[in-house]
Design an enzyme around this catalytic site. Structure first.
Site, mmCIF file in Angstrom:
data_model
loop_
_atom_site.group_PDB
_atom_site.id
_atom_site.type_symbol
_atom_site.label_atom_id
_atom_site.label_comp_id
_atom_site.label_asym_id
_atom_site.label_seq_id
_atom_site.Cartn_x
_atom_site.Cartn_y
_atom_site.Cartn_z
ATOM 1 N N LYS A 48 14.492 43.255 8.745
ATOM 2 C CA LYS A 48 13.491 43.490 9.420
ATOM 3 C C LYS A 48 13.086 42.253 10.639
ATOM 4 O O LYS A 48 13.217 40.980 10.366
ATOM 5 C CB LYS A 48 12.017 43.348 8.672
ATOM 6 C CG LYS A 48 10.951 44.084 9.444
ATOM 7 C CD LYS A 48 9.796 44.293 8.251
ATOM 8 C CE LYS A 48 8.579 45.141 8.702
ATOM 9 N NZ LYS A 48 7.846 45.263 7.773
ATOM 10 N N SER B 193 6.503 50.211 7.143
ATOM 11 C CA SER B 193 6.899 49.679 8.541
ATOM 12 C C SER B 193 8.346 49.228 8.684
ATOM 13 O O SER B 193 8.645 49.069 9.741
ATOM 14 C CB SER B 193 5.735 48.449 9.004
ATOM 15 O OG SER B 193 6.058 47.218 8.325
ATOM 16 N N SER C 118 5.249 48.561 3.007
ATOM 17 C CA SER C 118 6.348 48.684 4.050
ATOM 18 C C SER C 118 7.811 48.607 3.530
ATOM 19 O O SER C 118 8.637 48.854 4.030
ATOM 20 C CB SER C 118 5.835 47.699 5.052
ATOM 21 O OG SER C 118 5.018 47.959 5.888
HETATM 22 N N1 GLN Z 1 1.341 51.012 6.200
HETATM 23 C C1 GLN Z 1 0.588 49.874 6.062
HETATM 24 C C2 GLN Z 1 -0.046 48.989 7.274
HETATM 25 O O1 GLN Z 1 0.133 49.556 8.330
HETATM 26 C C3 GLN Z 1 1.573 48.624 5.381
HETATM 27 C C4 GLN Z 1 2.407 48.023 6.348
HETATM 28 C C5 GLN Z 1 3.133 46.773 5.731
HETATM 29 O O2 GLN Z 1 3.302 46.839 4.406
HETATM 30 N N2 GLN Z 1 3.393 45.700 6.552
HETATM 31 O O3 GLN Z 1 -0.705 48.130 6.936
#
Ligand code: GLN
Length: 476
Positions: A79, A154, A178
């Site tokens: 990532k 994400s 994510s």
């Molecule tokens: N969807 C969650 C958020 O927007 C988790 C994102 C993540 O784990 N980086 O905060």
């Protein structure tokens, strides 16, 4: 197909696991450089179709001579939230468009020390803010199963990279789901580790008390192999564990007889998509057949999870993003996208004098309650099984204009980050619409070995993991 080194062997390395690929490399059927070339080409092709990468490398960064290393010659992606020396790291934000780190994240350093070879840095929601990768300032990652659908977020680029076999494994990041959510949406395996198991040093911080670093791959064994390389104490991360030994591969084949699996009633409500529920129930039945006892449990504070998480995460991100003031990292704060701005404003509000007690401090108190729910549950059961997401992948654009709807996709994942415990997302079949469904196996602190063992037994016993094979076949 690639040409074997110095001979006429044509070797198909499509879909090979880490162990299989290492064997081919060790036997000199194919060289690390050829393997890298093969995956670099695949990455480019699939990137053009799906929007997987923010940065792809043109040449391998190192030559791997020591073929005894645990990941010798294995291509991987990360990532784009991990610092890679001399290679830009954007966190999918335009704020960091030209940021070239001066040092390596610990996780990256450990992987290259083990012989792994970086192919590219994957797309994600900017700063990790999102559940669909639509919040990337660069591109949207499409779901490999159906390009009208999101890949999840994400870490959407990471999941798409692995699902299409553009790389063998990937390192994602999970603050509130994510890793698990995109793994579920794309039909692969993703591990959210216990907070502190893997160093966060050199990771672009989203919410520091929730951020975790973990592997995404297509076999449980591959996840175990990568985890053995990246887990462990790091003097640069004061929250990293002091545990010394990590053996995840050794126990994969242990029997799971006598195991008690808890199913939280709050995670299997009518609000869960019918296909998702059925696939998870069928998988729980498999465990029953394997000799496990299934027990309904309750995690009563689940209803507060989304509000607690979004209070804590926005508070922490508003503080973390304050460093991008246009002085040290170049560019300026005007480049923050709308979702980042929303979160900075929310977080600044909840931390401001007069509101701190009412919001942030209260959220911390509920955090303890959510953690206690799990502590209580683990007195009765060994692990917890639940869906990863209330729905399978949704259509691109479906939730993009409604942040609250988007936040609700995380309703089954965020509590695990709030409690700091591990959870492994595994593929458990398809919906009638031909989209993958994920189930999570949740364990107590530092019980990754148990989760991997249980998932491995399931993988050996069932056809559920055929989802992985089916998904990548389209990209052969
Ligand atoms: N969807 C969650 C958020 O927007 C988790 C994102 C993540 O784990 N980086 O905060």
């Amino acid at each position: 197909m690639v040409q074997g080194e110095g001979c006429k062997t044509i070797m198909n390395i499509f879909g090979t696991s880490i162990t299989q690929l290492r064997e081919l490399i060790k036997q000199k059927k194919v060289s690390p450089a050829e393997v890298w070339e093969y995956f670099a080409k695949r990455s480019k092709l699939n990137d053009e179709k799906l929007g997987i990468f923010i940065t792809r490398l043109n040449t391998p960064l190192q030559k791997v001579d020591n073929l005894e290393l645990p990941l010798a010659g294995i291509p991987f992606s990360m990532k784009d939230t991990y610092n890679t020396k001399d290679i830009r790291t954007t966190a999918a934000s335009k704020v960091l468009e030209n940021y070239i780190p001066q040092y390596n994240a610990t996780v990256y350093q450990r992987l290259i020390n083990a012989g792994a070879m970086l192919v590219g840095k994957t797309n994600c929601d900017a700063w990790g803010h999102g559940s669909s990768t639509e919040n990337s300032d660069y591109k949207i990652t499409k779901n490999p199963w159906n390009t009208e659908y999101v890949a999840g977020g994400s870490s959407g680029g990471s999941a798409a990279a692995v699902a299409t076999n553009s790389t063998v494994f990937d390192i994602g990041e999970d603050t509130g789901g994510s890793i698990r959510l995109p793994a579920a949406f794309c039909g692969i395996i993703g591990l959210k580790v216990t907070y502190g198991l893997v160093s966060r040093y050199g990771c672009v911080a989203y919410a520091s008390s929730l951020d975790t670093v973990g592997p995404m791959a297509t076999t449980v064994e591959d996840v175990a192999i990568v985890l053995e390389v990246i887990a462990g104490n790091d003097t640069y991360d004061g929250t990293s564990t002091s545990i010394k030994s990590f053996e995840y591969k050794k126990t994969l084949n242990d029997s799971i007889e006598g195991l008690t699996i808890g199913v939280p009633k709050e995670y299997m409500t009518d609000g869960i998509d019918a296909d998702v529920r059925s696939r998870v129930e069928e998988s729980i039945d498999v465990y029953r057949k394997l000799g496990a006892t299934i027990k309904e449990i309750s995690l009563p504070h689940t209803k507060y999870a989304i509000s607690t998480y979004y209070l804590l995460a926005t508070s922490e991100t508003s503080s973390n993003l304050a460093r991008y003031d246009g002085i040290r990292y170049g560019y300026n704060r005007a480049a923050f996208g709308p979702e980042a701005m929303r979160r900075i404003m929310l977080g600044s509000y909840t931390l401001s004098a007069g509101y701190y007690d009412q919001y942030y401090k209260k959220a911390l108190k509920v955090r303890t309650k959510i953690h206690e729910d799990f502590e209580q549950a683990f007195k009765e059961v060994d692990v917890i099984a639940a869906p990863v997401s209330p729905t399978p992948a949704f259509k691109i654009g479906e939730k993009a204009s409604d942040p609250l709807q988007m936040y609700l996709s995380d309703v089954l994942t965020v509590s695990i980050n709030i409690a700091g415990i591990p959870s492994l997302s595994i593929p458990v079949g398809l919906t009638s619409n031909n989209l993958p469904v994920g189930m999570q196996l949740i364990g107590n602190h530092f019980e990754e070995a148990k989760l991997l063992n249980i998932a491995h037994q399931f993988e050996q016993e069932t056809h559920f993991f055929d989802v992985i094979e089916k998904g990548r076949k389209k990209y052969e």
